[in-house]
Scaffold this motif. Structure first.
Motif, short mmCIF file in Angstrom:
data_model
loop_
_atom_site.label_atom_id
_atom_site.label_comp_id
_atom_site.label_asym_id
_atom_site.label_seq_id
_atom_site.Cartn_x
_atom_site.Cartn_y
_atom_site.Cartn_z
N TYR A 85 11.78 -35.13 -1.49
CA TYR A 85 10.52 -35.96 -1.96
C TYR A 85 11.92 -35.81 -3.20
O TYR A 85 11.43 -36.86 -4.46
CB TYR A 85 9.82 -36.51 -1.92
N GLY A 86 12.38 -34.82 -3.90
CA GLY A 86 13.47 -35.44 -5.41
C GLY A 86 14.07 -35.56 -5.26
O GLY A 86 14.04 -36.19 -6.25
N SER A 87 14.89 -35.91 -4.32
CA SER A 87 16.22 -37.53 -4.76
C SER A 87 15.60 -38.82 -5.02
O SER A 87 15.90 -39.37 -5.79
CB SER A 87 16.41 -37.65 -3.18
N ILE A 88 13.85 -38.77 -4.46
CA ILE A 88 13.24 -39.94 -5.26
C ILE A 88 12.68 -39.92 -6.19
O ILE A 88 12.86 -41.00 -6.79
CB ILE A 88 12.39 -40.53 -4.46
N ILE A 89 11.96 -38.52 -6.85
CA ILE A 89 11.37 -38.39 -7.72
C ILE A 89 13.22 -38.48 -9.27
O ILE A 89 12.23 -39.39 -9.78
CB ILE A 89 10.36 -37.52 -8.33
N LEU A 90 13.58 -37.36 -8.91
CA LEU A 90 14.46 -37.44 -9.71
C LEU A 90 15.70 -37.62 -9.30
O LEU A 90 16.80 -36.78 -8.61
CB LEU A 90 14.99 -36.34 -10.27
N PRO A 91 16.48 -39.26 -9.18
CA PRO A 91 18.11 -39.23 -8.20
C PRO A 91 19.69 -38.49 -8.85
O PRO A 91 19.90 -38.25 -8.24
CB PRO A 91 17.87 -40.86 -8.38
N GLU A 92 19.05 -38.38 -10.30
CA GLU A 92 19.89 -37.90 -11.08
C GLU A 92 20.50 -36.21 -10.40
O GLU A 92 21.37 -35.79 -10.46
CB GLU A 92 20.40 -38.16 -12.44
N ILE A 93 19.66 -36.07 -9.73
CA ILE A 93 19.87 -33.76 -9.93
C ILE A 93 20.82 -34.29 -7.89
O ILE A 93 20.74 -33.40 -7.82
CB ILE A 93 18.21 -33.70 -9.03
N THR A 94 19.96 -35.15 -7.32
CA THR A 94 21.09 -35.51 -5.61
C THR A 94 21.92 -35.73 -6.11
O THR A 94 23.38 -36.06 -5.22
CB THR A 94 20.45 -35.90 -5.27
#
Length: 123
Positions: A85-94
């Protein structure tokens, strides 16, 4: 099938032919199973203790091991949730960034080489 077994036996110079594979009909819903083996847990007895049927007072797992397993499970769940779920919360990291990827790969190598050179001069 028997011809293939005979050919393999002849090619590899086997003394005994290969065992036949189990057969099953296309309409059969279950596959043939291998015979099961009974496994048992073997434990050494404590010195000076007679063989009795009394249960051992020792626990199966120590509290330190249980604490470690709980922490490991919690960390694994947190890591899995961050990855999923990291890409949903922080899309810039993906977002792919070639410069950042190259820095992440080369920095540990450069640091290791510098430390090895520094250490070799000390000796």
């Amino acid at each position: 099938m028997a011809m293939a077994v005979a050919q393999v036996s002849r090619i590899y110079n086997l003394q005994h032919p290969l065992p036949a594979l189990p057969r099953f009909a296309p309409h059969q819903t279950t596959l043939p199973t291998m015979p099961s083996r009974n496994l048992s847990l073997v434990r050494a007895s404590k010195p000076g203790r007679e063989n009795t049927n009394e249960p051992d007072s020792a626990t199966f797992i120590s509290s330190a091991d249980l604490n470690y397993l709980v922490k490991l499970g919690a960390g694994s769940l947190a890591g899995a949730a961050a990855i999923k779920y990291g890409s949903i919360i922080l899309p810039e990291i993906t977002q792919p960034n070639i410069v950042q990827a190259l820095i992440m790969i080369t920095t540990p190598v450069i640091v290791a080489v510098v430390l090895l050179i520094k250490q070799s001069r000390v000796d």
